[in-house]
Design an enzyme around this catalytic site. Structure first.
Site, PDB file in Angstrom:
ATOM      1  N   GLY A  99       0.828  -1.203   0.000  1.00 23.94           N
ATOM      2  CA  GLY A  99       0.000   0.000   0.000  1.00 23.94           C
ATOM      3  C   GLY A  99       0.858   1.246   0.000  1.00 23.94           C
ATOM      4  CB  SER A 100      -0.022   4.744   0.651  1.00 24.20           C
ATOM      5  OG  SER A 100      -0.446   4.788   2.002  1.00 24.20           O
ATOM      6  CD  GLU A 104       7.200  -5.528  -1.668  1.00 25.45           C
ATOM      7  OE1 GLU A 104       7.504  -4.569  -2.419  1.00 25.45           O
ATOM      8  OE2 GLU A 104       7.982  -6.453  -1.419  1.00 25.45           O
ATOM      9  CG  LEU A 105       5.827   0.770   1.864  1.00 21.22           C
ATOM     10  CD1 LEU A 105       6.554   1.633   2.875  1.00 21.22           C
ATOM     11  CD2 LEU A 105       4.442   0.395   2.355  1.00 21.22           C
ATOM     12  CB  CYS A 156       3.317   0.262  -6.474  1.00 21.99           C
ATOM     13  SG  CYS A 156       3.605  -1.506  -6.651  1.00 21.99           S
ATOM     14  CD  GLU A 196       2.623   5.432  -5.522  1.00 18.91           C
ATOM     15  OE1 GLU A 196       2.796   4.337  -6.081  1.00 18.91           O
ATOM     16  OE2 GLU A 196       2.399   5.550  -4.301  1.00 18.91           O
TER      17      GLU A 196
END
Length: 470
Positions: free
Chosen positions: A225-226, A245-246, A279, A373
């Site tokens: 996610g963020s 996992e950003l 992402c 992002e």
């Protein structure tokens, strides 16, 4: 659909609507889970962890192998579910279902490969005949928090390795896209997963997310996610293992010698698949000043060929974003950049959740569309003069998940690979390319730890050192 906790499918009076983002229709409802529901899931997961810990690796392999077979049988149904709840076009939904099947299949293979190693204790000065080896053991309960943009495959990347490693798992799917995770839970149970080895609790992350990751009975948190939510989870989780996992704002570098046909194809596919909600989407596209004008013209033409509309229409090339408010946000970033001197060569409008694929050129590094992002269907294009400037620009970010370069010059390619601070480096492809078996993870604020079944299993186990004394 009902949620699955405590070995049962349960419903609640409080419901959450699952919405088709293209037309706003309600596809289904899911329960809005409570703290009491989370406690039920947690207690069940603790019992399930003991069952999984004592299950032979080959049996875990058999369950996951059978689950992959069922997923193959239901691929079209799963693909349609993904597309309906998330908004990606039907071809991308079916492709994700196929990838998720492979992820579960790969995870099953890893259930048979929990290796330890012998340790040469005779290399120590105090050795008197000791013999040592290591054992890999499951962590226990894994909390798997998944995002909306790949509602099946990114769940599979967490659940498959967790079960393969001998853990139980509590899935908290994204509130917008819970149906795919619930269907995967159904499939795993049908394949023979023990009743308490898996929980799938639906509801608001703000309501159940913090107590889930803070609970000391959870020994591993895996989150996609963020960046901001990931940082909050790390602060809340306490002393337990985490994989983060950003986000990212992936750079794509186009050198003067690049194959332009490959560049345009790679930029369009990496920048606009799933409406840019990936992402590792190409976001910051930087072209050599020698070819900048020609590149902008070719990219504009390529993006203009993307048809948009109903994601379930096979002729459509890009569907809606997951929420209309995200389209509003993306458009505001574009307009902000234009107001600061950038310009759009195509796109720039939106209606509801459907935002036009947009090319923004003459972008400066301090503009938000380049700095943060965007997670939407827009690419920010700028120029550079040489490879050193390109690398400096690529590194001018807090993120480091994926980066790409197009060039025929091996020296430039290797310099880029060595000097760019990113967990994944693509040469002559866009930054969005991923094989589900490879180690995947970011540097800097893009996270920590690796996914890919082999590597996730390592993250979801712990090492014991065993020493026999004479």
């Amino acid at each position: 659909m009902k949620m699955y906790i405590g070995g049962e499918w349960v419903d609640r009076d409080s419901k959450i609507d699952v919405i088709n983002p293209y037309n706003g229709s309600v596809i289904d409802t899911v329960p809005s889970g409570s703290f009491d529901d989370l406690e039920t899931a947690m207690a069940s997961a603790v019992r399930g962890a003991e069952v999984m810990r004592n299950m032979p690796g080959y049996r875990r392999f058999e369950i996951l192998r059978r689950a992959a077979d069922i997923m193959a049988e239901r691929q079209d149904e799963l693909g349609r579910t993904i597309s309906m709840e998330e908004g990606k076009i039907i071809g991308e939904g079916v492709a994700e279902a196929e990838r998720a099947k492979q992820t579960i299949e790969l995870s099953g293979e890893e259930a048979k490969r929990l290796y330890g190693e012998t340790i040469p204790l005779d290399g120590a000065t105090n050795w008197t005949g000791q013999y040592g080896f290591t054992m890999r053991v499951p962590v226990g309960v894994v909390a798997a928090i998944s995002p909306f943009n790949f509602p099946l495959n990114l769940v599979a990347h967490k659940v498959g390795p967790a079960l393969a490693a001998g853990n139980s798992v509590i899935i908290k799917p994204a509130t917008d896209t819970p149906l795919s995770a619930l269907k995967l839970t159904e499939i795993l149970l049908e394949a023979g997963a023990p009743a308490e080895s898996i929980q799938c609790i639906t509801g608001s992350g703000s309501r159940i997310g913090d107590p889930l990751v803070a609970d000391p009975r959870v020994r591993k948190v895996t989150f996609t996610g963020s960046r901001d939510v990931g940082e909050r989870i790390c602060k809340t989780a306490g002393l337990k293992k985490v994989t983060m996992e950003l986000g990212s704002n992936s750079p794509l570098i186009v050198m003067s010698d690049a194959d332009m046909d490959k560049v345009i194809a790679g930029t369009v596919s990496s920048g606009f698949s799933n409406a840019g909600q990936v992402c590792i989407s190409a976001q910051r596209v930087m072209a050599s000043s020698d070819i900048y004008g020609d590149f902008v013209d070719a990219l504009t033409e390529g993006v203009q060929g993307l048809t948009t509309g109903d994601q379930l229409d096979a002729s459509i090339k890009m569907g809606p974003m997951v929420r209309s408010e995200d389209a509003v946000r993306v458009n505001s970033w574009i307009q902000e950049a234009v107001g600061a001197g950038a310009r759009t060569t195509t796109g720039g409008e939106y209606e509801g959740a459907l935002h036009e694929p947009t090319v923004v050129v003459d972008v400066k590094p301090d503009m938000r569309i380049s700095r943060d992002e965007i997670f939407g269907p827009a690419v920010a294009v700028s120029s550079f003069d040489d490879i050193d400037e390109a690398i400096a620009s690529a590194n001018d970010t807090i993120y480091g998940l994926s980066a790409a370069i197009f060039t025929q010059n091996v020296d430039w390619a290797m310099q880029y690979a060595k000097q760019v601070h990113s967990g994944n480096i693509q040469i002559n492809a866009g930054p969005q390319w991923r094989a589900d078996l490879m180690p995947y993870g970011g540097l800097k604020d893009s996270g920590m730890g690796k996914e890919g079944p082999k590597y996730a299993v390592e993250e979801m186990t712990e090492t014991k050192m065993v020493i026999f004394h004479p």
